[in-house]
Design a protein around this motif. Structure first.
Motif, PDB file in Angstrom:
ATOM      1  N   LEU A 157       3.598   4.571  11.391  1.00  5.65           N
ATOM      2  CA  LEU A 157       2.950   3.313  11.058  1.00  5.65           C
ATOM      3  C   LEU A 157       1.746   3.552  10.145  1.00  5.65           C
ATOM      4  O   LEU A 157       1.478   2.768   9.238  1.00  5.65           O
ATOM      5  CB  LEU A 157       2.524   2.584  12.335  1.00  5.65           C
ATOM      6  CG  LEU A 157       2.108   1.121  12.175  1.00  5.65           C
ATOM      7  CD1 LEU A 157       3.220   0.299  11.553  1.00  5.65           C
ATOM      8  CD2 LEU A 157       1.707   0.530  13.520  1.00  5.65           C
ATOM      9  N   THR A 158       1.030   4.629  10.378  1.00 13.67           N
ATOM     10  CA  THR A 158      -0.109   4.966   9.521  1.00 13.67           C
ATOM     11  C   THR A 158       0.337   5.184   8.083  1.00 13.67           C
ATOM     12  O   THR A 158      -0.307   4.712   7.132  1.00 13.67           O
ATOM     13  CB  THR A 158      -0.814   6.239  10.037  1.00 13.67           C
ATOM     14  OG1 THR A 158      -1.328   5.987  11.344  1.00 13.67           O
ATOM     15  CG2 THR A 158      -1.957   6.651   9.124  1.00 13.67           C
ATOM     16  N   GLU A 159       1.457   5.884   7.899  1.00 20.43           N
ATOM     17  CA  GLU A 159       1.981   6.132   6.552  1.00 20.43           C
ATOM     18  C   GLU A 159       2.491   4.832   5.937  1.00 20.43           C
ATOM     19  O   GLU A 159       2.347   4.619   4.726  1.00 20.43           O
ATOM     20  CB  GLU A 159       3.102   7.169   6.616  1.00 20.43           C
ATOM     21  CG  GLU A 159       3.707   7.543   5.267  1.00 20.43           C
ATOM     22  CD  GLU A 159       2.751   8.276   4.356  1.00 20.43           C
ATOM     23  OE1 GLU A 159       3.111   8.487   3.186  1.00 20.43           O
ATOM     24  OE2 GLU A 159       1.646   8.642   4.801  1.00 20.43           O
ATOM     25  N   ALA A 160       3.067   3.962   6.753  1.00 19.40           N
ATOM     26  CA  ALA A 160       3.532   2.668   6.245  1.00 19.40           C
ATOM     27  C   ALA A 160       2.364   1.838   5.723  1.00 19.40           C
ATOM     28  O   ALA A 160       2.454   1.203   4.669  1.00 19.40           O
ATOM     29  CB  ALA A 160       4.269   1.909   7.343  1.00 19.40           C
ATOM     30  N   VAL A 161       1.243   1.852   6.459  1.00 17.53           N
ATOM     31  CA  VAL A 161       0.038   1.134   6.021  1.00 17.53           C
ATOM     32  C   VAL A 161      -0.466   1.703   4.702  1.00 17.53           C
ATOM     33  O   VAL A 161      -0.843   0.965   3.787  1.00 17.53           O
ATOM     34  CB  VAL A 161      -1.060   1.210   7.099  1.00 17.53           C
ATOM     35  CG1 VAL A 161      -2.383   0.674   6.565  1.00 17.53           C
ATOM     36  CG2 VAL A 161      -0.644   0.426   8.334  1.00 17.53           C
ATOM     37  N   ARG A 162      -0.471   3.031   4.603  1.00 18.34           N
ATOM     38  CA  ARG A 162      -0.951   3.675   3.371  1.00 18.34           C
ATOM     39  C   ARG A 162      -0.089   3.288   2.176  1.00 18.34           C
ATOM     40  O   ARG A 162      -0.602   2.935   1.109  1.00 18.34           O
ATOM     41  CB  ARG A 162      -0.943   5.201   3.543  1.00 18.34           C
ATOM     42  CG  ARG A 162      -1.564   5.961   2.360  1.00 18.34           C
ATOM     43  CD  ARG A 162      -1.335   7.449   2.505  1.00 18.34           C
ATOM     44  NE  ARG A 162       0.046   7.804   2.250  1.00 18.34           N
ATOM     45  CZ  ARG A 162       0.562   7.982   1.039  1.00 18.34           C
ATOM     46  NH1 ARG A 162      -0.198   7.834  -0.046  1.00 18.34           N
ATOM     47  NH2 ARG A 162       1.820   8.318   0.888  1.00 18.34           N
ATOM     48  N   LYS A 163       1.227   3.323   2.351  1.00 16.22           N
ATOM     49  CA  LYS A 163       2.131   2.993   1.257  1.00 16.22           C
ATOM     50  C   LYS A 163       2.031   1.521   0.867  1.00 16.22           C
ATOM     51  O   LYS A 163       2.027   1.184  -0.319  1.00 16.22           O
ATOM     52  CB  LYS A 163       3.577   3.337   1.639  1.00 16.22           C
ATOM     53  CG  LYS A 163       3.849   4.834   1.674  1.00 16.22           C
ATOM     54  CD  LYS A 163       5.338   5.108   1.790  1.00 16.22           C
ATOM     55  CE  LYS A 163       5.622   6.596   1.654  1.00 16.22           C
ATOM     56  NZ  LYS A 163       7.062   6.892   1.585  1.00 16.22           N
ATOM     57  N   LEU A 164       1.931   0.659   1.869  1.00 19.48           N
ATOM     58  CA  LEU A 164       1.814  -0.765   1.582  1.00 19.48           C
ATOM     59  C   LEU A 164       0.503  -1.064   0.866  1.00 19.48           C
ATOM     60  O   LEU A 164       0.469  -1.874  -0.073  1.00 19.48           O
ATOM     61  CB  LEU A 164       1.900  -1.566   2.884  1.00 19.48           C
ATOM     62  CG  LEU A 164       1.791  -3.090   2.771  1.00 19.48           C
ATOM     63  CD1 LEU A 164       2.874  -3.647   1.844  1.00 19.48           C
ATOM     64  CD2 LEU A 164       1.883  -3.744   4.139  1.00 19.48           C
ATOM     65  N   ASP A 165      -0.570  -0.413   1.273  1.00 14.42           N
ATOM     66  CA  ASP A 165      -1.878  -0.622   0.647  1.00 14.42           C
ATOM     67  C   ASP A 165      -1.850  -0.205  -0.823  1.00 14.42           C
ATOM     68  O   ASP A 165      -2.371  -0.908  -1.699  1.00 14.42           O
ATOM     69  CB  ASP A 165      -2.945   0.172   1.401  1.00 14.42           C
ATOM     70  CG  ASP A 165      -4.350  -0.148   0.924  1.00 14.42           C
ATOM     71  OD1 ASP A 165      -4.740  -1.328   0.983  1.00 14.42           O
ATOM     72  OD2 ASP A 165      -5.066   0.771   0.498  1.00 14.42           O
ATOM     73  N   ILE A 166      -1.233   0.930  -1.114  1.00 16.37           N
ATOM     74  CA  ILE A 166      -1.122   1.403  -2.504  1.00 16.37           C
ATOM     75  C   ILE A 166      -0.259   0.451  -3.314  1.00 16.37           C
ATOM     76  O   ILE A 166      -0.571   0.118  -4.463  1.00 16.37           O
ATOM     77  CB  ILE A 166      -0.541   2.830  -2.542  1.00 16.37           C
ATOM     78  CG1 ILE A 166      -1.530   3.822  -1.940  1.00 16.37           C
ATOM     79  CG2 ILE A 166      -0.183   3.238  -3.976  1.00 16.37           C
ATOM     80  CD1 ILE A 166      -0.974   5.227  -1.786  1.00 16.37           C
ATOM     81  N   MET A 167       0.834  -0.016  -2.719  1.00 18.36           N
ATOM     82  CA  MET A 167       1.731  -0.940  -3.398  1.00 18.36           C
ATOM     83  C   MET A 167       1.005  -2.228  -3.772  1.00 18.36           C
ATOM     84  O   MET A 167       1.117  -2.726  -4.905  1.00 18.36           O
ATOM     85  CB  MET A 167       2.927  -1.244  -2.496  1.00 18.36           C
ATOM     86  CG  MET A 167       4.041  -2.043  -3.165  1.00 18.36           C
ATOM     87  SD  MET A 167       5.368  -2.457  -1.989  1.00 18.36           S
ATOM     88  CE  MET A 167       5.955  -0.823  -1.537  1.00 18.36           C
ATOM     89  N   LEU A 168       0.241  -2.762  -2.841  1.00 19.88           N
ATOM     90  CA  LEU A 168      -0.494  -3.997  -3.094  1.00 19.88           C
ATOM     91  C   LEU A 168      -1.559  -3.807  -4.176  1.00 19.88           C
ATOM     92  O   LEU A 168      -1.742  -4.671  -5.046  1.00 19.88           O
ATOM     93  CB  LEU A 168      -1.159  -4.485  -1.800  1.00 19.88           C
ATOM     94  CG  LEU A 168      -0.207  -4.982  -0.704  1.00 19.88           C
ATOM     95  CD1 LEU A 168      -0.959  -5.208   0.595  1.00 19.88           C
ATOM     96  CD2 LEU A 168       0.503  -6.259  -1.140  1.00 19.88           C
ATOM     97  N   ALA A 169      -2.250  -2.676  -4.131  1.00 20.26           N
ATOM     98  CA  ALA A 169      -3.268  -2.386  -5.147  1.00 20.26           C
ATOM     99  C   ALA A 169      -2.650  -2.324  -6.539  1.00 20.26           C
ATOM    100  O   ALA A 169      -3.208  -2.851  -7.518  1.00 20.26           O
ATOM    101  CB  ALA A 169      -3.980  -1.077  -4.813  1.00 20.26           C
TER     102      ALA A 169
END
Length: 229
Positions: A157-169
């Protein structure tokens, strides 16, 4: 295919006839393999003699995945390309360096058809650690969607948050106005299950505040309420 378009293919065929497979002398995750310097030594003369040069570049995709692209360029303008993920399980600079080196070695070996690692007849495919590190956890089914519906997976889940955050940025930089608004709506809708999971994850909540969810939610709201242009 015209003669001009096939020249680089014929040239690569000549390279492969001249190649001497790299000496396997370093121990890796799957036994012995030739290191990157040995691979370069094996290929540089046959490639140069047939009009080829090669280079590598780092590619960071929208979902935050890092790849090493290897380009084999012929003097006629023809080219070949591979893209290998740089899997950094240690998540530090040493691990990143190992991942990049591994991806370079595999990328260039794949293009030219060089044997640089002992063949295990596929017995260990998908079971080893490409960086010769500790055994990794199995991949879970955490899915992250971009606004177009393309999906990527995350092991935690931590990696999912990181990837989603980068995608949104990246999307905030790429889109403007109505296009950005629509992107925000799509991101919230398509990632609803993941967002709910992040919001309710106890390990992310500190004194009633879930900062990881708040950061993601803030970016999506920026998109949803973007100013018209």
């Amino acid at each position: 295919m015209s003669k001009e378009n096939s020249t680089h293919i014929k040239a690569l065929s000549k390279v492969q006839k001249d190649l001497k497979h790299a000496k396997k002398d370093d121990k890796g995750a799957f036994g012995k393999y030739a290191d990157l310097a040995t691979v370069y030594d094996a290929i540089k003369e046959p490639l140069a003699n047939n009009g080829f040069a090669y280079c590598h570049e780092m590619i960071n995709t929208e979902d935050g995945t890092l790849y090493v692209e290897t380009h084999l360029l012929h003097e006629t303008g023809g080219s070949f390309k591979t893209r290998i993920p740089a899997i950094n399980q240690k998540r530090d600079m040493q691990g990143l360096g190992s991942a990049i080196t591994y991806a370079k070695r595999y990328g260039i070996s794949m293009i030219v058809g060089l044997a640089s690692e002992e063949d295990d007849d596929g017995k260990r495919a998908g079971t080893g650690n490409v960086n010769n590190l500790a055994k990794t956890n199995p991949i879970s089914n955490l899915l992250i969607y971009n606004s177009k519906g393309d999906v990527t997976k995350a092991p935690t889940l931590t990696e999912a948050v990181r990837k989603l955050d980068i995608m949104l940025a990246n999307q905030l930089k790429k889109y403007k106005g109505d296009e950005l608004k629509d992107c925000g709506v799509q991101m919230r809708e398509k990632n609803q299950a993941l967002l709910q999971r992040v919001k309710n994850h106890k390990e992310f909540i500190d004194d009633g505040n879930n900062e990881r969810f708040n950061q993601i939610d803030k970016k999506i709201k920026q998109m949803e309420f973007a100013k018209d242009e």
